[in-house]
Design a protein around this motif. Sequence first.
Motif, PDB file in Angstrom:
ATOM      1  N   SER A  13       0.831  -1.204   0.000  1.00 22.76           N
ATOM      2  CA  SER A  13       0.000   0.000   0.000  1.00 22.76           C
ATOM      3  C   SER A  13       0.867   1.257   0.000  1.00 22.76           C
ATOM      4  N   ASP A  15      -0.406   4.147   0.972  1.00 21.38           N
ATOM      5  CA  ASP A  15      -1.105   5.093   1.846  1.00 21.38           C
ATOM      6  C   ASP A  15      -0.178   5.624   2.940  1.00 21.38           C
ATOM      7  N   LEU A  16      -0.320   6.921   3.204  1.00 18.60           N
ATOM      8  CA  LEU A  16       0.454   7.588   4.248  1.00 18.60           C
ATOM      9  C   LEU A  16      -0.394   7.766   5.490  1.00 18.60           C
ATOM     10  N   ASP A  17       0.253   7.779   6.654  1.00 20.41           N
ATOM     11  CA  ASP A  17      -0.498   8.190   7.849  1.00 20.41           C
ATOM     12  C   ASP A  17      -0.559   9.715   7.881  1.00 20.41           C
ATOM     13  N   GLU A  18      -1.346  10.238   8.784  1.00 19.79           N
ATOM     14  CA  GLU A  18      -1.588  11.683   8.775  1.00 19.79           C
ATOM     15  C   GLU A  18      -0.318  12.482   9.038  1.00 19.79           C
ATOM     16  N   ALA A  19       0.530  12.009   9.925  1.00 26.89           N
ATOM     17  CA  ALA A  19       1.743  12.757  10.254  1.00 26.89           C
ATOM     18  C   ALA A  19       2.661  12.886   9.037  1.00 26.89           C
ATOM     19  N   GLU A  20       2.847  11.784   8.302  1.00 26.85           N
ATOM     20  CA  GLU A  20       3.712  11.836   7.131  1.00 26.85           C
ATOM     21  C   GLU A  20       3.078  12.668   6.021  1.00 26.85           C
ATOM     22  N   PHE A  21       1.755  12.542   5.895  1.00 27.03           N
ATOM     23  CA  PHE A  21       1.072  13.355   4.889  1.00 27.03           C
ATOM     24  C   PHE A  21       1.286  14.836   5.179  1.00 27.03           C
ATOM     25  N   ARG A  22       1.102  15.231   6.430  1.00 30.47           N
ATOM     26  CA  ARG A  22       1.273  16.638   6.798  1.00 30.47           C
ATOM     27  C   ARG A  22       2.708  17.095   6.555  1.00 30.47           C
ATOM     28  N   TRP A  49      -5.672  16.748   4.079  1.00 32.40           N
ATOM     29  CA  TRP A  49      -5.687  15.397   4.640  1.00 32.40           C
ATOM     30  C   TRP A  49      -7.072  14.753   4.520  1.00 32.40           C
ATOM     31  N   TYR A  52      -7.443  13.645   0.996  1.00 28.00           N
ATOM     32  CA  TYR A  52      -6.569  12.501   0.738  1.00 28.00           C
ATOM     33  C   TYR A  52      -7.109  11.235   1.392  1.00 28.00           C
ATOM     34  N   SER A  53      -7.459  11.318   2.658  1.00 30.70           N
ATOM     35  CA  SER A  53      -7.865  10.126   3.402  1.00 30.70           C
ATOM     36  C   SER A  53      -9.202   9.574   2.910  1.00 30.70           C
TER      37      SER A  53
END
Length: 360
Positions: A13, A15-22, A49, A52-53
């Motif tokens: 996958s 997909d990024l977690d929120e911290a990495e996305f930010r 975010w 994205y999410s």
Amino acid sequence: MSDHAEPRKGTPSPDLDEAEFRRRFLAQFPDPAFDALADELHRIASAAWDAYSHHRKSPHTRKAGAEFHDPDYELSVDWIAARDAIRAAQDQHGQQGGPSRFLLVSGSSRSEHTCPGEMSKSYRLVQLARKVLEEIPDTIVEVLELDRLTAEYGRHIHPCKACFSTTAPLCHWPCSCYPNYSLGQTQDWMNEIYPMWVRALGVMIVTPVNWYQVSSPVKLMMDRLVCADGGNPDPTRTQGKDARLAKRLELDGWDYPRHLAGRAYSVIVHGDVEGAENVRRSLSDWLRFMQLVPAGPKAELDRYIGYWKTYATNHLELDADKTIQEEVRNAARTLAEAVMATRTGRQVSAGNTLRNPRQK
């Protein structure tokens, strides 16, 4: 549908977690001018975010309407606008008694307006061809300067996602992979480039050899033109990007429509050490596969400018090479002659009404 045609899965996958996305989102704003806007940027990052999410690729859609297979399917308004621009371009292309339209593609990524500090030889060769064509009455010439990808803010040709390799109907004409707002894949140039190709009666590509290949911008454009060679003009038939449904369509029989067929082409490849002949042949093979028509032998060139000379003097070498300058002019004349002959019915390619028994 048989099991062997089921879409294959199994890659990791992305997909990024929120911290990495930010972190990645805010990394776009390192300039101190943004420091005073930190609170606003964090609020914008929160909105980004959310998009994205929730995978909001196309936040603005409308019902497709009666002209589509599924009139109630929600189509992206961006895709509809791109399709409408292509339709208008096709009307211009087919206009009886209208002007002869040519597209000249300057394929180098070099520009005086960015790091190299100097224009490209490809651009100069395109200008030679342009002058020849513009001297012909009732002619319109468009120039596509692909160096703008490196020099102009907000210019992108995003990479092809290879939908066609899963199955042809999954690749939409025009491409529906972009924009993808949730991934920040926006400002894609191809929706402006597609109509340029569609409008043209004759196309000339001028590219340098970069490591035995075409330049990066030319390859990006080539890959994204795959939808012109068998692409699906009705995304509702695949309910957007339903790979299983699209595979069924191809297995039931797909006609692989060639959306650019019949246009004349010219190819000019220049190098300084090796590879020019192979790149010229590769480009020509690609265009022929899409059922564009070679204008003639004088319209296809592979030449070396400043063979094994220093790069610092490459423009001086082009200044001195009057022969290649005239060869480029002749390539433009040949392209124009082919277009005029085709429009007046004096040039017909033998076998052009025969259907290829091997579509794919």
